[in-house]
Design a protein around this motif. Sequence first.
Motif, short mmCIF file in Angstrom:
data_model
loop_
_atom_site.label_atom_id
_atom_site.label_comp_id
_atom_site.label_asym_id
_atom_site.label_seq_id
_atom_site.Cartn_x
_atom_site.Cartn_y
_atom_site.Cartn_z
N THR A 78 36.78 34.57 41.98
CA THR A 78 37.85 34.40 42.97
C THR A 78 38.82 35.59 42.96
OG1 THR A 78 37.66 32.03 42.73
CG2 THR A 78 39.69 32.83 43.70
N LYS A 101 35.11 36.83 46.19
CA LYS A 101 35.02 35.63 47.01
C LYS A 101 36.42 35.09 47.26
CE LYS A 101 34.09 32.14 43.41
NZ LYS A 101 35.10 31.07 43.54
N GLY A 102 36.56 34.45 48.42
CA GLY A 102 37.81 33.77 48.74
C GLY A 102 38.86 34.61 49.44
N ASP A 121 33.26 39.40 51.31
CA ASP A 121 32.85 38.23 50.53
C ASP A 121 31.37 38.33 50.18
OD1 ASP A 121 35.38 37.01 51.72
OD2 ASP A 121 34.57 35.30 50.57
#
Lengths: 193, 282
Positions: A78, A101-102, A121
């Motif tokens: 993350t 990601k995120g 991502d």
Amino acid sequence: MEYSVEVVELSRRSMEFRVGDIIYINGEVAFARDRVHKHLSLEREILQELVGLPIYHCGPIAVFDGVKYVFLAAGPTTSIRMDQFIEDIVSRYRTPAIIGKGGLGILGKNALKKYKSIYCDFPGGASAYATKRVKRVEKVLFKEFGLSEALWIVSVREFGPLLVTHDAKGGDFRHNLHLSKSALERVLFEQGL
Amino acid sequence: MNKYESILTNAITKMATELPPDVYSALEKACEEETKEVANNLLKTIIQSIKISSKEKLPICQDTGLISVYISGKYVKDYLLIKEGLERAISKLTESGVLRPTIVSPIKREPVIGNVGMSEPEVYLDFEGENSIKLMMRGAGAENYSTLKMLLPSTNPHEISKIILEQVLEADGRICPPSIVGVAIGGSPISAILSSRTALFSKIGERSKVNEVAEWELKLLRAINSLNIGSMGLGGVYTVLDVKIRLLGTHIAMLPLAITFGCWALRRIQIKKVGNIDEIVW
């Protein structure tokens, strides 16, 4: 649009990429996460190995096979945890892309726009898939942080699919994508809740 | 060798490298039914990755998390043996790369060698439950949004549902959707959190035996899936694969609400006695 790009070309072409584009990259990428980001932002001396490389937010599972390190799992972590360090790193290391990601927060997104960099991502949890696109581990730095928190310089082949979610013009794939808190009463009503 | 070491080694390896069949089927169904292109492509990549993992015995996700273990029934009397076998298995699997060296000390952030030490792994005992050793891997993506709220006893189901939806929005794509939501209402702060987590052991699609609660689960499932959070928070009709609700007796002056998320890589497994033999089952 879908692109296959050499890492060394990323920076020059950064304005071409738009949110929603898919990129596959070839060349050297730095794999790093929390501790390396914090350390680099405190350490003022430039680490030459990292200059111009994309940074992939990842703490891989790495094993030493007697000759070299190999990755058994290398999915993204993350990115929001690293948000506060992005401007400092992107400005000093001319980082052409952040992968994770995120997505990033407001600090990171502003930094990308200012320094014409992008965020992509990688599919979350697709660890085995990611390892298949790693050619070899070139170097490991900061092993004292533990192998999961070390800085890995890695050669990759067609590394992706990377979905551009923040572009160099300030575009944000996630902007207004979800329903907001103000819509919750309606959602609850529709389901009889 | 401690008799539990080898079966725990096999169970943890299977848990780290294969997805439970019910979760895998639910992901496949989500992939078939997902109408948004981005989410559909994400799910296809994820399914491909799961297939590579189980074929080549590679960890499904590099975050092999904190391992929590729930020993019940007759297994409880073997607690010390199980604990010893567990610690050895985890240390060795960390060395061989089935598990990532993930655990650190909380302030200095120094590695806890072999993922064993400083109260890890966490083990819970339940004398009265069925004879089983249940294991779950808790990755940080999902765990960082697990929460406990001590509500006013007057809070009604509508307000509780709203708080759950707000937490799902807050968690967004960071819990690696399509995820699984465990909810416990009532109990104490500890039993609520624990029950919201152990609820994730129940299979996808398995409904509460209490009709009213089962209905609430389904309504919440539909409500969450209408938020367009989608796979990895990038939009789509599948934000969660299932919702589990547990009700616990509580104090007249309390109303704990615990929410635990499971990422799509919900890694859980159990060891059960079949006759006199310990067997690994999903």
